[in-house]
Design a protein around this motif. Structure first.
Motif, PDB file in Angstrom:
ATOM      1  N   THR A  91      82.368 -57.201 -69.792  1.00 22.84           N
ATOM      2  CA  THR A  91      81.265 -56.260 -69.569  1.00 22.84           C
ATOM      3  C   THR A  91      80.044 -56.595 -70.413  1.00 22.84           C
ATOM      4  O   THR A  91      78.913 -56.331 -69.991  1.00 22.84           O
ATOM      5  CB  THR A  91      81.735 -54.832 -69.877  1.00 22.84           C
ATOM      6  OG1 THR A  91      82.368 -54.800 -71.157  1.00 22.84           O
ATOM      7  CG2 THR A  91      82.718 -54.347 -68.829  1.00 22.84           C
ATOM      8  N   SER A  92      80.227 -57.170 -71.593  1.00 24.75           N
ATOM      9  CA  SER A  92      79.064 -57.516 -72.416  1.00 24.75           C
ATOM     10  C   SER A  92      78.297 -58.702 -71.856  1.00 24.75           C
ATOM     11  O   SER A  92      77.147 -58.944 -72.251  1.00 24.75           O
ATOM     12  CB  SER A  92      79.503 -57.821 -73.851  1.00 24.75           C
ATOM     13  OG  SER A  92      80.429 -58.884 -73.872  1.00 24.75           O
ATOM     14  N   LYS A 150      78.467 -53.293 -71.285  1.00 23.15           N
ATOM     15  CA  LYS A 150      79.258 -52.844 -72.437  1.00 23.15           C
ATOM     16  C   LYS A 150      78.515 -51.752 -73.204  1.00 23.15           C
ATOM     17  O   LYS A 150      79.086 -50.681 -73.490  1.00 23.15           O
ATOM     18  CB  LYS A 150      79.542 -54.038 -73.346  1.00 23.15           C
ATOM     19  CG  LYS A 150      80.362 -53.699 -74.582  1.00 23.15           C
ATOM     20  CD  LYS A 150      81.767 -53.309 -74.211  1.00 23.15           C
ATOM     21  CE  LYS A 150      82.615 -53.094 -75.452  1.00 23.15           C
ATOM     22  NZ  LYS A 150      83.999 -52.678 -75.124  1.00 23.15           N
ATOM     23  N   SER A 151      77.267 -51.995 -73.544  1.00 20.13           N
ATOM     24  CA  SER A 151      76.491 -50.999 -74.264  1.00 20.13           C
ATOM     25  C   SER A 151      76.235 -49.768 -73.407  1.00 20.13           C
ATOM     26  O   SER A 151      76.241 -48.633 -73.905  1.00 20.13           O
ATOM     27  CB  SER A 151      75.154 -51.598 -74.717  1.00 20.13           C
ATOM     28  OG  SER A 151      75.364 -52.732 -75.533  1.00 20.13           O
ATOM     29  N   LYS A 158      86.082 -46.222 -68.635  1.00 23.46           N
ATOM     30  CA  LYS A 158      84.989 -46.147 -69.617  1.00 23.46           C
ATOM     31  C   LYS A 158      85.411 -46.723 -70.972  1.00 23.46           C
ATOM     32  O   LYS A 158      84.813 -46.430 -71.997  1.00 23.46           O
ATOM     33  CB  LYS A 158      84.502 -44.712 -69.768  1.00 23.46           C
ATOM     34  CG  LYS A 158      83.037 -44.575 -70.215  1.00 23.46           C
ATOM     35  CD  LYS A 158      82.578 -43.138 -70.136  1.00 23.46           C
ATOM     36  CE  LYS A 158      81.161 -43.000 -70.672  1.00 23.46           C
ATOM     37  NZ  LYS A 158      81.116 -43.133 -72.140  1.00 23.46           N
ATOM     38  N   GLU A 159      86.436 -47.550 -70.980  1.00 22.60           N
ATOM     39  CA  GLU A 159      86.893 -48.260 -72.169  1.00 22.60           C
ATOM     40  C   GLU A 159      87.712 -49.462 -71.720  1.00 22.60           C
ATOM     41  O   GLU A 159      88.242 -49.473 -70.604  1.00 22.60           O
ATOM     42  CB  GLU A 159      87.731 -47.357 -73.073  1.00 22.60           C
ATOM     43  CG  GLU A 159      89.028 -46.877 -72.440  1.00 22.60           C
ATOM     44  CD  GLU A 159      89.856 -46.037 -73.398  1.00 22.60           C
ATOM     45  OE1 GLU A 159      89.373 -45.780 -74.513  1.00 22.60           O
ATOM     46  OE2 GLU A 159      90.985 -45.659 -73.037  1.00 22.60           O
ATOM     47  N   LEU A 216      78.148 -48.507 -71.013  1.00 22.02           N
ATOM     48  CA  LEU A 216      79.348 -47.676 -70.936  1.00 22.02           C
ATOM     49  C   LEU A 216      79.559 -46.881 -72.222  1.00 22.02           C
ATOM     50  O   LEU A 216      80.097 -45.768 -72.200  1.00 22.02           O
ATOM     51  CB  LEU A 216      80.568 -48.549 -70.647  1.00 22.02           C
ATOM     52  CG  LEU A 216      80.677 -49.124 -69.234  1.00 22.02           C
ATOM     53  CD1 LEU A 216      81.810 -50.140 -69.157  1.00 22.02           C
ATOM     54  CD2 LEU A 216      80.897 -48.010 -68.216  1.00 22.02           C
ATOM     55  N   THR A 217      79.147 -47.463 -73.344  1.00 19.50           N
ATOM     56  CA  THR A 217      79.313 -46.769 -74.618  1.00 19.50           C
ATOM     57  C   THR A 217      78.341 -45.616 -74.771  1.00 19.50           C
ATOM     58  O   THR A 217      78.692 -44.558 -75.315  1.00 19.50           O
ATOM     59  CB  THR A 217      79.123 -47.770 -75.775  1.00 19.50           C
ATOM     60  OG1 THR A 217      80.017 -48.866 -75.603  1.00 19.50           O
ATOM     61  CG2 THR A 217      79.408 -47.108 -77.112  1.00 19.50           C
ATOM     62  N   LEU A 218      77.110 -45.780 -74.273  1.00 24.30           N
ATOM     63  CA  LEU A 218      76.068 -44.772 -74.475  1.00 24.30           C
ATOM     64  C   LEU A 218      76.004 -43.745 -73.361  1.00 24.30           C
ATOM     65  O   LEU A 218      75.430 -42.672 -73.554  1.00 24.30           O
ATOM     66  CB  LEU A 218      74.709 -45.468 -74.608  1.00 24.30           C
ATOM     67  CG  LEU A 218      74.555 -46.438 -75.781  1.00 24.30           C
ATOM     68  CD1 LEU A 218      73.197 -47.125 -75.721  1.00 24.30           C
ATOM     69  CD2 LEU A 218      74.721 -45.710 -77.113  1.00 24.30           C
ATOM     70  N   GLN A 275      93.208 -53.291 -75.195  1.00 17.22           N
ATOM     71  CA  GLN A 275      92.562 -53.411 -76.500  1.00 17.22           C
ATOM     72  C   GLN A 275      93.599 -53.894 -77.518  1.00 17.22           C
ATOM     73  O   GLN A 275      94.098 -53.134 -78.338  1.00 17.22           O
ATOM     74  CB  GLN A 275      91.958 -52.073 -76.922  1.00 17.22           C
ATOM     75  CG  GLN A 275      90.933 -51.532 -75.925  1.00 17.22           C
ATOM     76  CD  GLN A 275      90.268 -50.255 -76.383  1.00 17.22           C
ATOM     77  OE1 GLN A 275      89.776 -50.168 -77.513  1.00 17.22           O
ATOM     78  NE2 GLN A 275      90.232 -49.258 -75.515  1.00 17.22           N
ATOM     79  N   GLU A 323      87.860 -51.184 -66.639  1.00 14.46           N
ATOM     80  CA  GLU A 323      86.985 -50.668 -67.697  1.00 14.46           C
ATOM     81  C   GLU A 323      85.895 -49.768 -67.121  1.00 14.46           C
ATOM     82  O   GLU A 323      85.509 -48.769 -67.756  1.00 14.46           O
ATOM     83  CB  GLU A 323      86.371 -51.837 -68.463  1.00 14.46           C
ATOM     84  CG  GLU A 323      85.596 -51.435 -69.703  1.00 14.46           C
ATOM     85  CD  GLU A 323      85.204 -52.617 -70.564  1.00 14.46           C
ATOM     86  OE1 GLU A 323      84.386 -52.430 -71.491  1.00 14.46           O
ATOM     87  OE2 GLU A 323      85.717 -53.739 -70.312  1.00 14.46           O
TER      88      GLU A 323
END
Length: 427
Positions: free
Chosen positions: A218-219, A177-178, A289-290, A180-182, A294, A285
């Motif tokens: 994902t987390s 999760k992190s 990339k999201e 994919l965000t970064l 949601q 996801e």
């Protein structure tokens, strides 16, 4: 009447245990020759069960009544050793990683061998019914599902009070999760295939050992700097039987965005298919990339699912009308699935795998074992070797992202800006 030192009062009632002890005490040393009268009194041959009085070393053997354990109980060496839990102070706390619903995770160092581990402190302060069942299920699931793509459990350590219980696990640098965000750009198709193969391998291993994870997202997928992912956080996991869900199973499982439609519609019996729906959401996801769905609540989530898959029908989901909450919903007008519009760059085989994972009917939803053999993983581009993955700074390890210095911008045109040649002309 003459008496000897070994004579006892005849009025005392003696048991067999007393007689054996007295015979041992009254027996003269081996170096003294016994009298003829005593030898004559013991002319009977000893019973086969009695050991010889001496050994080649000249030492008396212990009596069978003096055995350290029963002859009917195997020696202690045949049993697993039972050791007390180590103290949490055997580890040096480095930093806090995150806090979840069931515990707080720290990064720590083993003072004996220097290994970096993850310490999960169980939340027991407000527990009124003894040790929480979720923690017992998590420990049992981790011990039952030892796999290269499942986070490894090392031991359970304790602190000074009854509420200080820590689960020691392997430390992994990132969570997806992190990451994919970064990440500046999404994973490549070859990298997504590698990640999906590892995830499906871990889920298949859990299901083969009769364990439902019930919170795949994902987390909860950890990834190291060598391209290997490991499934973690088994706080909602539980062992199931065959048939699945005998006696009913709770509906308060799986994070909302990854929750299967049968749970959303009130099903009390469900199977390994709930994990496979979550795998499909994770697959989407990784591509987008999201998160795929949601939603803010269950109704909105169902609306998003109906829009992507089309509303359920008797053909696509025969048992839909029998679900508890099905009659309270008004279905939209029939429409075809929108997978191709959502995933523009996915191949035909990839679309087929996505639709197989995100299938309404749990009985028709693809299993982890079947998904591992899907043609999507054998077409070009082939899965990338994990060692070829790039590495990233680890937020869990306290590493900061390297500062990128911006290059100078292009010069702006100014009216009174004089070129170097103009200075030369005026001078």
């Amino acid at each position: 009447m003459s008496t000897s030192a070994g004579t006892l009062t005849p009025s005392r009632k003696r048991s067999k245990w007393d007689q054996e002890d007295e015979n041992e005490e009254a027996q003269p040393p081996l170096s003294i020759k016994p009298s003829k009268r005593r030898v004559k009194a013991r002319t009977r041959s000893p019973e086969p069960s009695q050991p010889d009085a001496s050994t080649s070393a000249g030492q008396a053997l212990p009596s069978p009544f003096r055995s350290s354990h029963s002859v009917y109980v195997p020696p202690r060496t045949r049993h697993p050793s039972i050791l007390p839990s180590r103290s949490v102070y055997s580890y040096e706390r480095l930093n806090q990683i995150e806090e979840g619903s069931y515990g707080v995770v720290f990064r720590a160092r083993d003072k004996q061998n220097g290994d970096i581990v993850a310490l999960k402190k169980l939340k027991l302060d407000e527990e009124k019914n003894g040790f929480p069942i979720t923690a017992l299920r998590e420990i049992n699931a981790l011990m039952s599902c030892r796999h290269e793509n499942v986070v490894g459990i090392r031991e359970v350590v304790v602190g000074d009070t009854l509420t200080q219980v820590f689960v020691v696990m392997d430390f992994i640098e990132h969570d997806l999760k992190s990451l994919l965000t970064l990440m500046p750009s999404p994973f490549l198709q070859s990298e997504i295939k590698t990640l999906m193969l590892q995830l499906l391998s871990a889920v298949n291993h859990c299901h083969a050992n009769w364990i439902l994870h019930r919170d795949l997202k994902t987390s909860n997928l950890l990834m190291n700097n060598r391209g290997t992912i490991k499934v973690a956080d088994f706080g909602l996991a539980r062992r199931y039987g065959d048939p699945v869900g005998v006696g009913g199973m709770t509906q308060l499982v799986v994070t909302l965005w990854y929750r299967a439609p049968e749970i959303l519609l009130g099903a009390t019996t469900y199977s390994t298919a709930v994990d496979m729906w979550s795998v499909g959401c994770i697959f989407a996801e990784l591509l987008l990339k999201e998160p795929l769905f949601q939603a803010q609540n269950e109704i909105e989530l169902l609306s998003m699912i109906f829009k992507l898959l089309g509303p359920p029908t008797n053909n696509s989901w025969p048992d839909y009308s029998s679900l508890p909450l099905a009659k309270s919903l008004s279905l939209p007008s029939p429409q075809p699935p929108q997978f191709r519009q959502k995933f523009h760059y996915l191949t035909t085989a990839g679309i087929d795998l996505m639709m197989s994972l995100l299938t309404y009917d749990p009985e028709r939803r693809i299993t982890a074992e079947e998904a591992l053999r899907h043609p999507y993983f054998t077409e070009s581009p082939l899965p990338k070797h994990p060692d070829l993955f790039g590495s990233f700074p680890s937020a869990a390890a306290g590493e900061k992202k390297r500062k990128v210095f911006d290059s100078p911008s292009a010069p702006a045109r100014v009216a009174d800006y004089k070129l170097l040649t103009e200075f030369d002309e005026t001078s």
